[in-house]
Design a protein around this motif. Structure first.
Motif, PDB file in Angstrom:
ATOM      1  N   ALA A  69      -3.017  -1.234   8.719  1.00  0.00           N
ATOM      2  CA  ALA A  69      -2.217   0.210   8.261  1.00  0.00           C
ATOM      3  C   ALA A  69      -3.313   1.068   7.661  1.00  0.00           C
ATOM      4  N   VAL A  70      -4.416   0.356   6.876  1.00  0.00           N
ATOM      5  CA  VAL A  70      -5.577   1.358   6.378  1.00  0.00           C
ATOM      6  C   VAL A  70      -6.268   2.206   7.619  1.00  0.00           C
ATOM      7  N   ASP A  71      -6.344   1.366   8.364  1.00  0.00           N
ATOM      8  CA  ASP A  71      -7.212   1.965   9.796  1.00  0.00           C
ATOM      9  C   ASP A  71      -6.305   2.990  10.583  1.00  0.00           C
ATOM     10  N   SER A  72      -4.965   2.942  10.052  1.00  0.00           N
ATOM     11  CA  SER A  72      -4.174   4.083  10.886  1.00  0.00           C
ATOM     12  C   SER A  72      -4.267   5.259  10.089  1.00  0.00           C
ATOM     13  N   ILE A  87       0.794  -1.175   0.029  1.00  0.00           N
ATOM     14  CA  ILE A  87      -0.100  -0.072  -0.140  1.00  0.00           C
ATOM     15  C   ILE A  87       0.839   1.317   0.068  1.00  0.00           C
ATOM     16  N   SER A  88       0.624   2.162  -1.094  1.00  0.00           N
ATOM     17  CA  SER A  88       1.295   3.471  -0.911  1.00  0.00           C
ATOM     18  C   SER A  88       0.085   4.466  -1.025  1.00  0.00           C
ATOM     19  N   TRP A  89       0.582   5.655  -0.756  1.00  0.00           N
ATOM     20  CA  TRP A  89      -0.483   6.808  -1.133  1.00  0.00           C
ATOM     21  C   TRP A  89       0.230   8.100  -1.378  1.00  0.00           C
ATOM     22  N   PHE A  90      -0.413   9.169  -1.899  1.00  0.00           N
ATOM     23  CA  PHE A  90       0.022  10.298  -2.602  1.00  0.00           C
ATOM     24  C   PHE A  90      -0.919  11.282  -2.030  1.00  0.00           C
ATOM     25  N   ASP A  91      -0.414  12.592  -2.229  1.00  0.00           N
ATOM     26  CA  ASP A  91      -1.085  13.699  -2.045  1.00  0.00           C
ATOM     27  C   ASP A  91      -0.640  14.836  -3.245  1.00  0.00           C
ATOM     28  N   GLY A  92      -0.148  15.897  -2.715  1.00  0.00           N
ATOM     29  CA  GLY A  92       0.164  16.828  -3.800  1.00  0.00           C
ATOM     30  C   GLY A  92       1.824  16.926  -3.907  1.00  0.00           C
ATOM     31  N   LEU A 135       2.832   3.135   2.548  1.00  0.00           N
ATOM     32  CA  LEU A 135       2.047   3.043   4.028  1.00  0.00           C
ATOM     33  C   LEU A 135       2.151   1.764   4.349  1.00  0.00           C
ATOM     34  N   HIS A 136       2.460   0.581   3.567  1.00  0.00           N
ATOM     35  CA  HIS A 136       2.706  -0.725   4.203  1.00  0.00           C
ATOM     36  C   HIS A 136       3.585  -1.254   3.034  1.00  0.00           C
ATOM     37  N   GLU A 137       4.510  -2.076   3.478  1.00  0.00           N
ATOM     38  CA  GLU A 137       5.424  -2.925   2.412  1.00  0.00           C
ATOM     39  C   GLU A 137       4.591  -4.262   1.861  1.00  0.00           C
TER      40      GLU A 137
END
Length: 260
Positions: free
Chosen positions: A168-171, A143-148, A155-157
């Motif tokens: 990890a998603v709940d966090s 899981i990865s995430w992005f903004d600007g 977020l998690h390997e």
């Protein structure tokens, strides 16, 4: 449910066929009883052993699993060869299969301010659907995430541990992002680099490999760090065993961008 069926079927549809008679392996798709047998590779060894690596699909491209020796017949020069003359063995190769999915979450302000609970619920549902309860570690999700920012945050390997992924998603909290903009095209480009590294690691391990990138986003790039053309170019050049999926969220979905 349909997503889970796809991944599980894909995992179990790769099989070997061993025969002791004949050295002319089939070439290309073979249509029989409504199924398509696609030969991936062939090997021969003396005195008379032929190994054929293949997969079986329905005519509309859906993988077929659970086949046994009784489901196959061997022909040489168009003549049926009995099992007495040609011993055969169908062997699943799931233990040497690797499937990784990179889940990319849009955590820009347009999502975190309006759709964060829905995003988290959808991401957890996806994780629980993709990774089976009896997973042997061959199916992993990262899981990865992005903004600007010009960065794809991890977020998690990659792991097959559903509990760790859903935790990890709940966090994720509404204040996780420090940049209100949306670098969607940059996230896609960086996601390609991440999934290619994992994909080629599997290949170097001599494992059958496939991978996918799943992007949860509203489909609107606001940061303008990278062009849409560059993002599409990155997606278009990858190995055909890497698939891309986009899932629209919120009230600002740009369907045309997501489709492309």
């Amino acid at each position: 449910m349909s997503t889970r069926f796809f991944f599980l079927s894909l995992l179990t549809a790769f099989i070997f066929l061993f025969s002791s008679c004949g050295n002319d392996g089939p070439e290309g798709p073979i249509f029989t009883k409504g199924l398509n047998i696609i030969v991936q590779n062939e090997f021969e060894s003396l005195p008379a052993k032929v190994s054929v690596f293949f997969k079986v699909e329905t005519l509309d491209g859906k993988p077929v699993a659970g086949l046994t020796n009784d489901d196959f017949a061997i022909l040489e020069n168009d003549k049926l060869i009995s099992e007495d003359e040609a011993a055969r063995q169908i062997s699943p190769r799931a233990q040497r299969f690797g499937y990784s999915t990179l889940l990319i979450l849009d955590l820009s302000a347009s999502v975190t301010n309006n759709n964060l609970p829905r995003l988290k619920e959808a991401a957890k549902l996806f994780i629980n659907s993709v990774i089976p309860e009896d997973n042997d570690g061959s199916i992993e999700v990262g899981i990865s995430w992005f903004d600007g920012e010009d960065k794809l945050h991890e977020l998690h390997e990659f792991t097959s541990n559903k509990g760790a992924l859903t935790d990890a998603v709940d966090s994720i909290t509404p204040d996780i992002s420090r940049d209100n903009s949306t670098d969607l095209f940059g996230a896609v480009i960086k996601g390609v680099e991440v999934i290619e590294d994992v994909f080629f690691e599997y290949q170097n391990d001599d494992r059958i490999s496939a991978a996918s990138v799943v992007v949860f986003t509203d489909g609107t790039d606001q940061a303008a760090r990278f062009t849409e053309e560059r993002a599409l170019e990155a997606v278009g050049r990858v190995d055909e065993s890497i698939s891309f999926y986009s899932i629209g969220l919120g009230n600002e979905i740009d369907e045309a961008v997501l489709q492309r």
